[in-house]
Scaffold this motif. Structure first.
Motif: not given
Ligand code: GLA
Length: 336
Positions: A48, A52, A85, A292, A300
């Motif tokens: 998640e 990054k 990702h 997600w 989220w």
């Molecule tokens: C974007 C990003 C994800 C995540 C979402 C929700 O879509 O690609 O990595 O952070 O926002 O926060």
């Protein structure tokens, strides 16, 4: 505790595509019911946040792979694949990337930013290639994320401002050079509604392909809502797939816009059912479907939006039954 006596999602879809989920390494210990749900239902993981740029290279030259490796180790131990990702984004990237080292109030030069981008991408891909070798569960990477704005123009990010539009092709070239075995994706949101952004993504990928940029696929994030239109989603998948690239659904969830009444949960179930019927029908294009988050409590999106298949107590929702086994689903899912 989780329900152990219900079908595993990934087995249900084994003839179609892997079923993935975004995870946080802090919840990946076997005592945590979120990990149990992850291990039971999913055969692909994505970090998640842990892969990054701000997580992997918080300050220049200091790479921190511990959290990312925890997810990779977990994937290997549970025989799962992974998506990487993401290598480049305008969010969750440290400021230092864009700063002049001698005066942080000034922007870095184009050459320096390109060099930093190359170093980041090369070091990250090398790490997983070298550390895990033939065991590496990562099948591909979101090379660039959300590079289009809501109007379908190239986002006015620091990447664009400092480097110019060719930062996108450079990122793909660096990634391909670093690990040619990786499938390379461009990932974005709101490209499933067959609107201006869908067209913009089509045009951009067409141009990249014409220029010989090593791009294998388009990631459709698919943060949708219970009011999303299935015909638009179908048209978008087919339009983007017509470019001859793989399609992966990379960040699926379905916002309920605050109404989690029984009626709304059934409406959510119906749209999830239509969506997975569509994905199955388009399986020649779709090489992964990734949620997600594992359950509503860790989404989220704030809790009243309940966007996933498992509720905040980790129990299967009508949406789960709708895509798994309509026989057991609440009858109204079929009718209304
Ligand atoms: C974007 C990003 C994800 C995540 C979402 C929700 O879509 O690609 O990595 O952070 O926002 O926060």
């Amino acid at each position: 505790t989780i329900q152990n006596d219900i079908p595993d999602l990934y087995s249900v879809f084994k003839d179609y595509f892997p079923i993935g989920v975004a995870v946080d390494p802090s919840r990946l210990n076997d005592a945590d019911p979120h990990a149990q749900l992850t291990a039971k239902h999913f055969n692909m993981l994505v970090a998640e946040n842990a892969m990054k740029p701000e997580s992997l290279q918080p300050t220049e030259g200091n790479f921190t792979f511990d959290n990312a490796d925890k997810i990779v180790d977990y994937a290997i131990a549970h025989n799962m694949k992974m998506r990487g990702h993401t290598l480049l984004w305008h969010n969750q990237v440290p400021d230092w990337f864009f700063q002049d080292p001698s005066d942080p109030s000034k922007p870095a030069s184009r050459d320096l930013l390109l060099q930093r981008l190359r170093t980041h991408i090369t070091t990250v891909l090398d790490h997983f290639k070298t550390k895990y070798g033939s065991q590496n569960p990562i099948i591909g990477w979101d090379v660039v994320n959300a590079v289009l704005d809501d109007n379908g123009n190239l986002r006015n990010s620091k990447w664009l401002q400092i480097i110019g539009p060719d930062y996108i092709e450079k990122a793909f070239e660096y990634a391909h050079e670093a690990d040619p075995s990786m499938k390379l994706f461009i990932n974005d949101y709101n490209i499933e509604n067959n609107g201006v952004k869908t067209q913009a993504m089509y045009d951009l990928v067409k141009k990249l392909k014409n220029e010989g940029v090593p791009i294998n696929g388009i990631g459709m994030q698919m943060h949708i809502s219970i009011n999303s239109n299935i015909d638009n989603i179908k048209a978008s998948i087919e339009k983007l797939a017509s470019l001859g690239v793989e399609i992966q659904v990379t960040e699926l969830d379905m916002n309920m816009n605050g109404d989690v009444s029984n009626d709304a949960l059934l409406k959510q179930a119906r749209l999830y059912k239509q969506l997975f019927d569509l994905f199955k029908a388009e399986k020649q294009y779709i090489t992964a479907v990734v949620f997600w988050g594992v359950s509503d409590d860790v989404s989220w999106l704030s809790k009243p939006n309940a966007p996933l298949l498992f509720d905040s107590k980790l129990q299967a929702k009508p949406a789960y039954w709708a895509i798994v086994d309509l026989g057991k689903a609440i009858p109204d899912i079929q009718s209304a």
